[in-house]
Motif scaffolding. Structure first.
Motif, PDB file in Angstrom:
ATOM      1  N   TRP A  36       0.847  -1.188   0.000  1.00 61.39           N
ATOM      2  CA  TRP A  36       0.000   0.000   0.000  1.00 61.39           C
ATOM      3  C   TRP A  36       0.886   1.242   0.000  1.00 61.39           C
ATOM      4  O   TRP A  36       2.088   1.156   0.225  1.00 61.39           O
ATOM      5  CB  TRP A  36      -0.970  -0.001   1.188  1.00 61.39           C
ATOM      6  N   ILE A  37       0.282   2.356  -0.320  1.00 62.55           N
ATOM      7  CA  ILE A  37       1.025   3.619  -0.363  1.00 62.55           C
ATOM      8  C   ILE A  37       0.557   4.476   0.812  1.00 62.55           C
ATOM      9  O   ILE A  37      -0.653   4.632   1.023  1.00 62.55           O
ATOM     10  CB  ILE A  37       0.739   4.374  -1.686  1.00 62.55           C
ATOM     11  N   ALA A  38       1.499   5.024   1.560  1.00 58.96           N
ATOM     12  CA  ALA A  38       1.131   5.862   2.709  1.00 58.96           C
ATOM     13  C   ALA A  38       0.472   7.153   2.219  1.00 58.96           C
ATOM     14  O   ALA A  38       1.061   7.893   1.426  1.00 58.96           O
ATOM     15  CB  ALA A  38       2.383   6.180   3.532  1.00 58.96           C
ATOM     16  N   ARG A  39      -0.755   7.373   2.684  1.00 59.77           N
ATOM     17  CA  ARG A  39      -1.509   8.582   2.323  1.00 59.77           C
ATOM     18  C   ARG A  39      -2.151   9.144   3.590  1.00 59.77           C
ATOM     19  O   ARG A  39      -3.094   8.550   4.130  1.00 59.77           O
ATOM     20  CB  ARG A  39      -2.637   8.253   1.333  1.00 59.77           C
ATOM     21  N   GLY A  40      -1.660  10.291   4.019  1.00 62.27           N
ATOM     22  CA  GLY A  40      -2.182  10.893   5.242  1.00 62.27           C
ATOM     23  C   GLY A  40      -3.683  11.118   5.193  1.00 62.27           C
ATOM     24  O   GLY A  40      -4.391  10.912   6.189  1.00 62.27           O
ATOM     25  N   ALA A  41      -4.173  11.514   4.027  1.00 62.38           N
ATOM     26  CA  ALA A  41      -5.594  11.860   3.905  1.00 62.38           C
ATOM     27  C   ALA A  41      -6.504  10.671   4.208  1.00 62.38           C
ATOM     28  O   ALA A  41      -7.656  10.850   4.598  1.00 62.38           O
ATOM     29  CB  ALA A  41      -5.874  12.388   2.501  1.00 62.38           C
ATOM     30  N   LYS A  42      -5.984   9.459   4.044  1.00 57.37           N
ATOM     31  CA  LYS A  42      -6.813   8.266   4.252  1.00 57.37           C
ATOM     32  C   LYS A  42      -6.742   7.733   5.684  1.00 57.37           C
ATOM     33  O   LYS A  42      -7.371   6.725   6.004  1.00 57.37           O
ATOM     34  CB  LYS A  42      -6.336   7.152   3.323  1.00 57.37           C
TER      35      LYS A  42
END
Ligand code: DOR
Ligand code: ZN
Ligand code: ZN
Length: 365
Positions: free
Chosen positions: A305-311
């Motif tokens: 997975w890709i780290a995404r703060g918004a999620k």
């Protein structure tokens, strides 16, 4: 798909901001982030507004936590310039005493030697003292603890000279334990970026202790055998605050930590058992965390997975690891026989988390 079943992880160092700054995080959002990251126990720091330094502020935090938490928790008490006796009397309700010996976020800072000595002498031996200490202040904390014939836990060790000093103390038989954060194991000051705005960015990069050099990161990694605990130092601030001219220090970390710890296993630096020792067995021993019956986490170690703060579940909604490819994801958390997290959803109800120092040990109703 390789599924791992691990114990519920313990994070001995988080800042959930409640009471005082719930626009950054509260006991609900912070413990949701904890479950999403695989943590079933978090120990919360006292640098709230106002700081947790007496019976009244402690009771207010206990109330907020009891009403909102979805995982178990402990509350660290704050060492002030003149509260050594109060701290000692409230120790049974706390998971530790936190001393801020160097500058960081919030007003809790102990500058004088006298109060350092007073707390080390007064605070009960069976409840740990944790120090935010950097550089030579670590030497002061270890020495004063040794004179008081007690142990001390050094938070977020970030530099080569620091970890080497702690190794030397341990080799002498001095009772010192320590933790490191994922950001100090994976990021250096070079990741902050340059004038072309590549990298994390100057304001977002602010954290105490500051990110260090590649040599410091390598020294931490070379000395992991004497690192007792991993701790996120989850310190949420909003994106707007972090992008302002007066950005406060701190990174959210609960939802990226386990993938990074597992990266150390993939790199061959640690075994899975070494990770479990640092995220469960050692914090459990050092902070006297009671066993959680029928509690475990399930991790898909191959999930990418890709780290995404918004999620993320944290109210901070940003991460210093934004865009980074991560491997290993928590798919399910079972707490006391109940599935409390599954498919990225928190299923537990607010108030289902328990204080590890419960009312029977003195918590006020
Ligand atoms: O970067 C930090 N942020 N370091 C600390 O010691 C405190 C923390 C916070 O509370 O924001
Ligand atoms: Zn700190
Ligand atoms: Zn902290």
């Amino acid at each position: 798909m390789t599924m791992l079943k691990l114990p519920g992880l313990i994070d001995p160092h988080v800042h959930l901001r409640d009471p005082g700054a719930i626009h950054k995080e509260d006991w609900h959002s912070g413990t949701c982030a904890a479950l999403a990251g695989g943590f079933t126990v978090v120990l919360d720091m006292p640098n709230n507004t106002p700081p947790i330094v007496d019976a009244e502020t402690l009771a207010a935090k206990q109330r907020a936590a009891r009403a909102k938490a979805v995982c178990d928790y402990g509350i660290h008490f704050g060492a002030g310039a003149d509260n050594a006796e109060i701290a000692a009397s409230l120790a049974p309700q706390c998971s530790g005493l936190k001393m801020y010996l160097d500058q960081t976020f919030g007003p809790l800072r102990l500058d004088d030697l006298q109060s350092l000595v007073a707390h080390m002498q007064h605070f009960p031996q069976d409840v740990p003292i944790l120090c935010h200490a950097e550089g030579r202040t670590i030497a002061a904390a270890i020495f004063v603890a040794e004179l008081a014939d007690r142990s001390v836990h050094i938070c977020h060790v970030s530099r080569k000279d620091e970890i080497e000093l702690i190794r030397a103390a341990k080799e002498k038989g001095i009772r010192v334990t320590c933790e490191v954060t994922p950001h100090h194991l994976f990021l250096t000051r070079d990741d902050c970026g340059d004038t072309n705005h590549r990298g994390i960015g100057a304001g977002k990069c602010e954290v105490r202790p500051m990110l260090a050099s590649r040599a410091d990161v390598e020294a931490l990694r070379a000395n992991l055998d004497i690192v007792d605990c991993f701790a996120t130092d989850h310190a949420p601030h909003t994106l707007a605050e972090k992008e302002s001219a007066t950005a406060p220090p701190g990174y959210p970390g609960l939802e990226t930590a386990l993938s990074l710890y597992l990266e150390l296993v993939r790199e061959g630096i640690l075994t899975l058992d070494d990770v479990i020792a640092r995220c469960y067995e050692n914090p459990r021993k050092i902070f006297n965390v009671p066993a959680q019956d029928e509690t475990w986490i399930e991790v898909d170690v191959d999930a990418e997975w890709i780290a995404r703060g918004a999620k993320m579940h944290t109210r901070a909604k940003w991460t210093p690891f934004e865009g980074r490819a991560m491997c290993g994801q928590v798919t399910r958390v079972v707490l006391r026989g109940q599935t409390v997290f599954e498919n990225d959803c928190v299923l537990a109800k607010p108030a289902s988390g328990k204080n590890i120092r419960p009312i029977s040990q003195g918590e006020k109703k």
